[in-house]
Design a protein around this motif. Structure first.
Motif, short mmCIF file in Angstrom:
data_model
loop_
_atom_site.label_atom_id
_atom_site.label_comp_id
_atom_site.label_asym_id
_atom_site.label_seq_id
_atom_site.Cartn_x
_atom_site.Cartn_y
_atom_site.Cartn_z
N LYS A 40 0.90 -1.20 -0.09
CA LYS A 40 -0.07 -0.06 -0.10
C LYS A 40 1.07 1.12 -0.02
CE LYS A 40 -3.95 1.92 2.23
NZ LYS A 40 -5.06 1.63 3.40
N ALA A 41 2.08 1.08 0.65
CA ALA A 41 2.98 2.43 0.63
C ALA A 41 3.46 2.59 -0.85
CB ALA A 41 3.96 2.02 1.77
N SER A 42 3.85 1.54 -1.37
CA SER A 42 4.25 1.63 -2.63
C SER A 42 3.30 2.12 -3.50
CB SER A 42 4.63 0.27 -3.28
OG SER A 42 5.71 -0.38 -2.38
N VAL A 43 2.09 1.96 -3.48
CA VAL A 43 0.90 2.68 -4.19
C VAL A 43 1.02 4.10 -4.12
CG1 VAL A 43 -1.62 2.61 -4.65
CG2 VAL A 43 -0.48 0.59 -4.53
N TYR A 44 1.09 4.46 -2.89
CA TYR A 44 1.19 5.80 -2.53
C TYR A 44 2.11 6.48 -3.02
CZ TYR A 44 -3.18 6.40 0.38
OH TYR A 44 -4.30 6.11 1.09
N ALA A 45 3.42 5.95 -2.99
CA ALA A 45 4.73 6.72 -3.43
C ALA A 45 4.47 6.84 -4.93
CB ALA A 45 5.84 5.52 -3.29
N ILE A 46 4.31 5.78 -5.72
CA ILE A 46 3.92 5.69 -7.20
C ILE A 46 3.01 6.70 -7.57
CG2 ILE A 46 3.46 4.51 -9.15
CD1 ILE A 46 4.44 1.90 -7.90
N ALA A 47 1.75 6.90 -6.62
CA ALA A 47 0.82 7.92 -7.19
C ALA A 47 1.35 9.29 -6.89
CB ALA A 47 -0.45 7.64 -6.11
N GLY A 48 2.39 9.40 -5.70
CA GLY A 48 2.77 10.86 -5.65
C GLY A 48 3.76 11.29 -7.01
N LEU A 49 4.69 10.25 -7.15
CA LEU A 49 5.63 10.63 -8.34
C LEU A 49 4.79 10.67 -9.78
CD1 LEU A 49 8.06 7.53 -7.59
CD2 LEU A 49 8.42 9.89 -7.45
N ILE A 50 3.74 10.18 -9.91
CA ILE A 50 2.93 10.32 -10.93
C ILE A 50 2.27 11.66 -11.19
CG2 ILE A 50 0.94 9.75 -12.43
CD1 ILE A 50 1.48 6.69 -11.70
N CYS A 51 1.62 12.00 -9.86
CA CYS A 51 1.16 13.37 -9.74
C CYS A 51 2.15 14.40 -10.02
CB CYS A 51 0.34 13.40 -8.49
SG CYS A 51 -1.13 12.36 -8.33
N GLY A 52 3.29 14.43 -9.33
CA GLY A 52 4.40 15.31 -9.42
C GLY A 52 4.92 15.45 -10.82
N SER A 53 5.17 14.27 -11.46
CA SER A 53 5.35 14.27 -13.12
C SER A 53 4.54 15.19 -13.75
CB SER A 53 5.65 12.88 -13.36
OG SER A 53 6.52 12.25 -12.63
N CYS A 54 3.39 14.66 -13.63
CA CYS A 54 2.11 15.47 -14.48
C CYS A 54 2.25 16.83 -13.95
CB CYS A 54 0.94 15.01 -14.09
SG CYS A 54 0.52 13.20 -14.76
N ILE A 55 2.55 17.33 -12.84
CA ILE A 55 2.41 18.79 -12.64
C ILE A 55 3.75 19.42 -13.16
CG2 ILE A 55 2.82 20.40 -10.76
CD1 ILE A 55 1.35 18.56 -9.03
N THR A 56 4.82 18.85 -13.29
CA THR A 56 5.90 19.45 -13.79
C THR A 56 5.99 19.30 -15.40
OG1 THR A 56 7.32 18.56 -11.91
CG2 THR A 56 8.53 19.22 -13.99
N CYS A 57 5.44 18.13 -16.07
CA CYS A 57 5.28 18.39 -17.51
C CYS A 57 4.23 19.50 -17.75
CB CYS A 57 4.71 17.10 -17.82
SG CYS A 57 5.92 15.48 -17.45
N ALA A 58 3.13 19.51 -17.17
CA ALA A 58 2.13 20.71 -17.41
C ALA A 58 2.74 21.94 -17.62
CB ALA A 58 0.96 20.63 -16.56
N ALA A 59 3.37 22.21 -16.46
CA ALA A 59 3.95 23.48 -16.01
C ALA A 59 5.12 23.83 -17.26
CB ALA A 59 4.77 23.37 -14.75
N ALA A 60 5.90 22.79 -17.67
CA ALA A 60 6.95 23.17 -18.42
C ALA A 60 6.22 23.36 -19.93
CB ALA A 60 7.91 21.66 -18.70
N MET A 61 5.21 22.79 -20.27
CA MET A 61 4.56 22.88 -21.46
C MET A 61 3.84 24.15 -21.43
SD MET A 61 5.31 20.74 -23.65
CE MET A 61 4.45 20.79 -24.87
#
Length: 211
Positions: A40-61
């Motif tokens: 369950k902790a792994s799921v939360y870690a991956i979810a956080g990484l995905i959300c952070g990636s999407c925020i960074t990618c959207a901000a970059a574009m």
């Protein structure tokens, strides 16, 4: 056509796959969380990484390139310094973390929320992800078509690749836990993760000093 041409998908997916597969701080977080926490902790870690990636990618574009151009290299340097700080924080937290069974003595939601936020922060201040997106993603956009839906399509594909790759890493790490066994093995993995975070941070800091 409101989304990138179908012929662009294989190339974009291949590029995203190579980028996400490359060892880095995000991969390290997935592995260290999977080796020292439950699934369950792994799921939360991956979810956080995905959300952070999407925020960074959207901000970059949406404005990252214009921001960096307006302030020359200072914005990227500030982001790199923030990344060093986040890596140092993760290293200290990993080194001082209590043994795995102690997680049951803490409020489960608080621990999981902290893991999610750590993943989110790690990717939100990832300078390499920002540069990668600004250098490659515009090539997959059709300026004659509406950009928002194209951007959503690219974000969705990148998120799916990240989910698949990091889920694979986590699954392998959980299997490795059976070989490690016991609190001693978990402690060694936490210490190794802390040193690895410090290594990434020191490498980035030295590059900043040298630059």
């Amino acid at each position: 056509m409101l989304v990138p041409a179908m012929s662009h998908y294989p190339l974009f997916l291949s590029l995203s796959l190579i980028t996400v597969l490359m060892p880095g701080s995000a991969v390290l977080m997935t592995l260290s969380t999977a080796l020292t926490r439950d699934r369950k902790a792994s799921v939360y870690a991956i979810a956080g990484l995905i959300c952070g990636s999407c925020i960074t990618c959207a901000a970059a574009m949406l404005g990252g390139a214009a921001l960096l151009a307006s302030v020359e290299a200072s914005a990227l340097r500030a982001l790199e310094l923030a990344s060093v700080g986040v890596l140092a924080y993760l290293a200290v937290r990993a080194w001082r973390a209590a043994p795995l069974p102690a997680m049951q003595d803490q409020p489960q939601r608080r621990v999981l929320r902290r893991i999610f936020v750590s993943g989110l922060m790690l990717q939100c201040v990832n300078p390499y992800l920002l540069v990668y997106v600004m250098a490659t993603w515009p090539q997959f956009l059709d300026r004659a078509q509406p950009l928002p839906l194209q951007l959503l399509a690219l974000l969705g594909l990148h998120a799916l690749v990240t989910l698949g790759v990091h889920s694979g890493y986590a699954a392998l790490a959980h299997r490795a836990c059976r070989w490690l066994g016991g609190r001693g093995g978990a402690l060694q993995m936490r210490r190794f993760g802390a040193l690895a975070y410090l290594g990434f941070g020191a490498s980035l800091a030295l590059r900043l000093v040298g630059g």
